[in-house]
Design a protein around this motif. Structure first.
Motif, PDB file in Angstrom:
ATOM      1  N   ALA A   1       0.864  -1.186   0.000  1.00 41.75           N
ATOM      2  CA  ALA A   1       0.000   0.000   0.000  1.00 41.75           C
ATOM      3  C   ALA A   1       0.901   1.237   0.000  1.00 41.75           C
ATOM      4  O   ALA A   1       1.218   1.787   1.051  1.00 41.75           O
TER       5      ALA A   1
ATOM      6  N   SER B   1      -0.831  -4.305   1.019  1.00 39.40           N
ATOM      7  CA  SER B   1      -2.147  -3.883   0.540  1.00 39.40           C
ATOM      8  C   SER B   1      -3.208  -4.930   0.879  1.00 39.40           C
ATOM      9  O   SER B   1      -2.898  -6.108   1.103  1.00 39.40           O
ATOM     10  N   GLU B   2      -4.445  -4.494   0.931  1.00 33.60           N
ATOM     11  CA  GLU B   2      -5.552  -5.396   1.271  1.00 33.60           C
ATOM     12  C   GLU B   2      -5.662  -6.541   0.262  1.00 33.60           C
ATOM     13  O   GLU B   2      -5.973  -7.666   0.635  1.00 33.60           O
TER      14      GLU B   2
END
Length: 142
Positions: free
Chosen positions: A98, A118-119
């Motif tokens: 991210a 990041s997700e």
């Protein structure tokens, strides 16, 4: 009496002496490790004015710049081993990070960057349907 001669021994000795030269040492040594769902990058910047530290991320390239000023004034140098000037280091970051959530702090001569995963790159559970039975959850390995 036979004498053992290693043609690489002299080269090892020469390169070893060069490695001890502080001018060949990286000006910004760093550690990088993963801690849970984020990476931590610690960069040694002793003696750097915090106002000169610049961290930028553009197109997956992380750039760190800092400046260490030399001592001004009169006097005769006896030993001068600490490098001065502007230092820069660039790292290419992989996918799955991210980049818009990177945070930085500077304390005790160490710049610490926290780079979250990041997700989309985090493990998640996916429900699997099997015929007419109830869905069964399968956990992704982390």
């Amino acid at each position: 009496m036979a004498t053992l001669w290693d043609p690489f021994q002299e080269m090892d000795r020469l390169f070893g002496s060069l490695a001890l030269n502080t001018r060949n040492a990286p000006a910004m040594p760093m550690d990088l490790f993963r801690e849970g769902d984020h990476y931590v990058l610690a960069v040694d910047l002793p003696g750097v004015d915090p106002g000169t530290i610049d961290v930028a991320c553009e197109d997956r390239t992380l750039t760190i710049r800092a400046e260490r000023t030399g001592r001004s004034g009169e006097g005769q140098w006896l030993v001068r081993e600490r490098p001065t000037g502007t230092f820069a280091r660039q790292l290419t970051l992989g996918r799955g990070l991210a980049l818009d959530k990177i945070s930085a702090s500077y304390a005790d001569g160490v710049l610490t960057l926290t780079i979250p995963v990041s997700e989309e790159a985090k493990p998640r559970r996916i429900e699997v349907e099997h015929g007419a039975q109830q869905p069964t959850a399968i956990e992704a390995a982390s």
